[in-house]
Write a protein that holds these residues in place. Structure first.
Motif, short mmCIF file in Angstrom:
data_model
loop_
_atom_site.label_atom_id
_atom_site.label_comp_id
_atom_site.label_asym_id
_atom_site.label_seq_id
_atom_site.Cartn_x
_atom_site.Cartn_y
_atom_site.Cartn_z
N ALA A 195 -4.95 7.35 -8.90
CA ALA A 195 -5.79 7.29 -7.70
C ALA A 195 -4.96 7.46 -6.43
CB ALA A 195 -6.55 5.96 -7.66
N GLY A 196 -3.74 6.90 -6.44
CA GLY A 196 -2.87 7.02 -5.28
C GLY A 196 -2.42 8.45 -5.04
N TRP A 197 -2.08 9.14 -6.12
CA TRP A 197 -1.66 10.54 -5.97
C TRP A 197 -2.81 11.41 -5.45
CZ3 TRP A 197 3.02 12.14 -5.47
CH2 TRP A 197 4.08 11.48 -6.11
N TRP A 198 -4.02 11.14 -5.95
CA TRP A 198 -5.18 11.90 -5.47
C TRP A 198 -5.44 11.62 -3.98
CZ3 TRP A 198 -6.97 16.06 -7.36
CH2 TRP A 198 -6.98 16.30 -8.73
N ALA A 248 10.66 5.47 0.19
CA ALA A 248 9.80 6.54 -0.31
C ALA A 248 9.86 6.64 -1.84
CB ALA A 248 10.18 7.87 0.32
N PRO A 249 11.07 6.63 -2.46
CA PRO A 249 11.11 6.67 -3.93
C PRO A 249 10.38 5.49 -4.57
CG PRO A 249 13.27 7.18 -3.04
CD PRO A 249 12.44 6.71 -1.89
N GLY A 250 10.54 4.30 -3.96
CA GLY A 250 9.85 3.13 -4.50
C GLY A 250 8.35 3.26 -4.39
N ALA A 251 7.86 3.76 -3.23
CA ALA A 251 6.42 3.93 -3.06
C ALA A 251 5.87 4.96 -4.04
CB ALA A 251 6.12 4.37 -1.63
N MET A 252 6.63 6.02 -4.29
CA MET A 252 6.18 7.04 -5.26
C MET A 252 6.08 6.46 -6.66
SD MET A 252 8.27 10.45 -4.05
CE MET A 252 8.09 11.10 -2.38
N GLY A 253 7.02 5.58 -6.98
CA GLY A 253 7.00 4.96 -8.30
C GLY A 253 5.81 4.03 -8.50
N GLU A 254 5.26 3.52 -7.41
CA GLU A 254 4.13 2.60 -7.51
C GLU A 254 2.77 3.31 -7.49
OE1 GLU A 254 4.43 -0.29 -4.43
OE2 GLU A 254 6.53 -0.77 -4.86
N SER A 285 0.85 -1.19 0.00
CA SER A 285 0.00 0.00 0.00
C SER A 285 0.89 1.24 0.00
CB SER A 285 -0.90 0.00 1.24
OG SER A 285 -1.68 1.17 1.28
N PRO A 286 1.32 1.70 -1.18
CA PRO A 286 2.26 2.83 -1.25
C PRO A 286 1.71 4.11 -0.65
CG PRO A 286 1.36 2.31 -3.43
CD PRO A 286 0.97 1.19 -2.51
N VAL A 287 0.38 4.32 -0.70
CA VAL A 287 -0.19 5.54 -0.12
C VAL A 287 0.03 5.55 1.39
CG1 VAL A 287 -2.30 6.85 0.28
CG2 VAL A 287 -1.89 5.81 -1.95
N ALA A 288 -0.30 4.44 2.05
CA ALA A 288 -0.12 4.36 3.50
C ALA A 288 1.35 4.52 3.88
CB ALA A 288 -0.65 3.02 4.01
N ALA A 289 2.23 3.89 3.10
CA ALA A 289 3.66 4.00 3.39
C ALA A 289 4.14 5.44 3.27
CB ALA A 289 4.44 3.10 2.43
N LEU A 290 3.72 6.11 2.20
CA LEU A 290 4.15 7.49 2.01
C LEU A 290 3.59 8.43 3.07
CD1 LEU A 290 4.07 7.99 -1.87
CD2 LEU A 290 6.04 8.16 -0.35
N VAL A 291 2.37 8.19 3.52
CA VAL A 291 1.79 9.03 4.57
C VAL A 291 2.64 8.95 5.83
CG1 VAL A 291 -0.14 9.25 6.17
CG2 VAL A 291 -0.58 9.00 3.73
N VAL A 292 3.07 7.74 6.20
CA VAL A 292 3.88 7.57 7.41
C VAL A 292 5.26 8.21 7.22
CG1 VAL A 292 4.97 5.90 8.94
CG2 VAL A 292 2.67 5.48 8.08
N VAL A 293 5.91 7.93 6.10
CA VAL A 293 7.26 8.47 5.87
C VAL A 293 7.22 9.99 5.75
CG1 VAL A 293 9.22 8.50 4.30
CG2 VAL A 293 8.06 6.35 4.76
#
Length: 338
Positions: free
Chosen positions: A156-159, A146-152, A7-15
């Motif tokens: 919908a994830g960016w929104w 973080a770079p990996g999560a952004m790439g995924e 879940s890249p969105v959840a990961a990015l929110v935490v980081v």
């Protein structure tokens, strides 16, 4: 931790949350480096960590860690995550220890925007940040970054990420405390009101190192007195203490000075000024009757039994009060040496 990896969105929110905290903290510390060094003194950071160099380096360390959390690839992402966790655990340990001190501790943990008295809420915040740091380290060890999560992220994830950031921004704006400017204006207004609506000196007791005690009114019965309330583990208090002897010489004999500490041992161990100026207040009784909640603080007691200035808290406000007293003494024709 696979749930976060998938879940890249959840990961990015935490980081991003942890990175934002470090970035804001570091930037705020750079704006007020003196407050950061004062925090080292107030929290009684062990002497093996030199306050001066460490306080100067800490903001840059926090900013660097924030950047590294966001840009380090998956292969090495565990390294900055581990350092952040160690830093958060160290902060938490210092706050937990500070809660055991006899004297209240004021900490500028977030530089110019985080000056407050340490309490259970401070400890809770640091425990939560440590938990987030542990979560980020676990995510990194599991191969996430973080770079990996952004790439995924897809559209919908960016929104979703943008919506989360917007919600956080709105919450911060709604919950933000009044600005420092507003607080300063409020304090100035209170001082001005006291100038026109002088109140009787409240009942409080001070004890001198020779064992003699006197009420606040008795202390000012023969001459006006400026009382300075100081803490031996407070950077701004130490700076005030170093100026006390000079002020006492300039104000004598029109106005006397007493320095008030929280207990006898603190008064006996004072540094920076003459011992005969040191007193202590049993059970913080003087601070309580004057409505003071922290140090450094000061109040001017009039020889007529009324408050003549203050009470004020904070180094800058104290300097303004003393300067006003000096001007009044000079205007009255008393001999004040320059």
């Amino acid at each position: 931790m696979r749930a976060m990896t998938s879940s890249p969105v959840a990961a990015l929110v935490v980081v991003l949350t942890l990175g934002a905290v470090l970035l804001v903290s570091g930037a705020a510390k750079l704006r007020d480096r003196r407050a950061t060094q004062d925090a080292f003194i107030a929290l009684r950071v062990p002497a093996v960590v030199p306050a001066g160099p460490s306080a100067a380096a800490l903001p840059w360390v926090e900013i660097a860690l924030a950047v590294l959390l966001l840009v380090t690839p998956a292969r090495f992402s565990w390294a900055p995550a581990a350092v952040v966790l160690l830093l958060m655990l160290a902060y938490t340990a210092l706050i937990a220890r500070a809660l055991t001190f006899d004297e209240p501790v004021t900490c500028s943990c977030f530089g110019s925007i985080g000056r407050h008295e340490v309490g259970p809420q401070t400890l809770g915040r640091n425990v939560l940040l440590s938990a987030l740091a542990a979560l980020v380290l676990w995510y990194a060890v599991d191969g996430g970054s973080a770079p990996g999560a952004m790439g995924e992220l897809g559209a919908a994830g960016w929104w979703a990420l943008l919506a989360t950031a917007s919600a956080v921004a709105v919450a911060l704006l709604v919950a933000a405390p009044p600005s420092a400017v507003s607080s300063a204006r409020s304090s100035a207004s209170e001082v001005e009101v006291l100038d026109y609506e002088r109140q009787p000196i409240p009942y409080g007791v001070l004890t001198h190192l020779n064992g003699n005690s006197a009420t606040l009114a008795e202390a000012a019965s023969t001459q006006a007195r400026v009382l300075f309330f100081l803490n031996t583990h407070c950077g701004s208090c130490l700076r005030i203490a170093e100026k006390v002897d000079g002020w006492a010489d300039r104000l004598d004999p029109a106005v006397g000075i007493l320095v008030v500490y929280t207990d006898e041992s603190a008064a006996a161990g004072q540094v920076g000024h003459r011992p005969d100026l040191a007193t202590w207040e049993p059970e913080l009784n003087a601070q309580r009757v004057l409505g003071l909640s922290g140090t450094p603080a000061a109040v001017l007691l009039g020889a007529d039994g009324l408050l003549a200035g203050g009470p004020v808290t904070g180094e800058d406000n104290i300097l303004e009060l003393v300067e006003a007293v000096l001007e009044e003494v000079e205007a009255a024709g008393a001999p004040v040496e320059q």
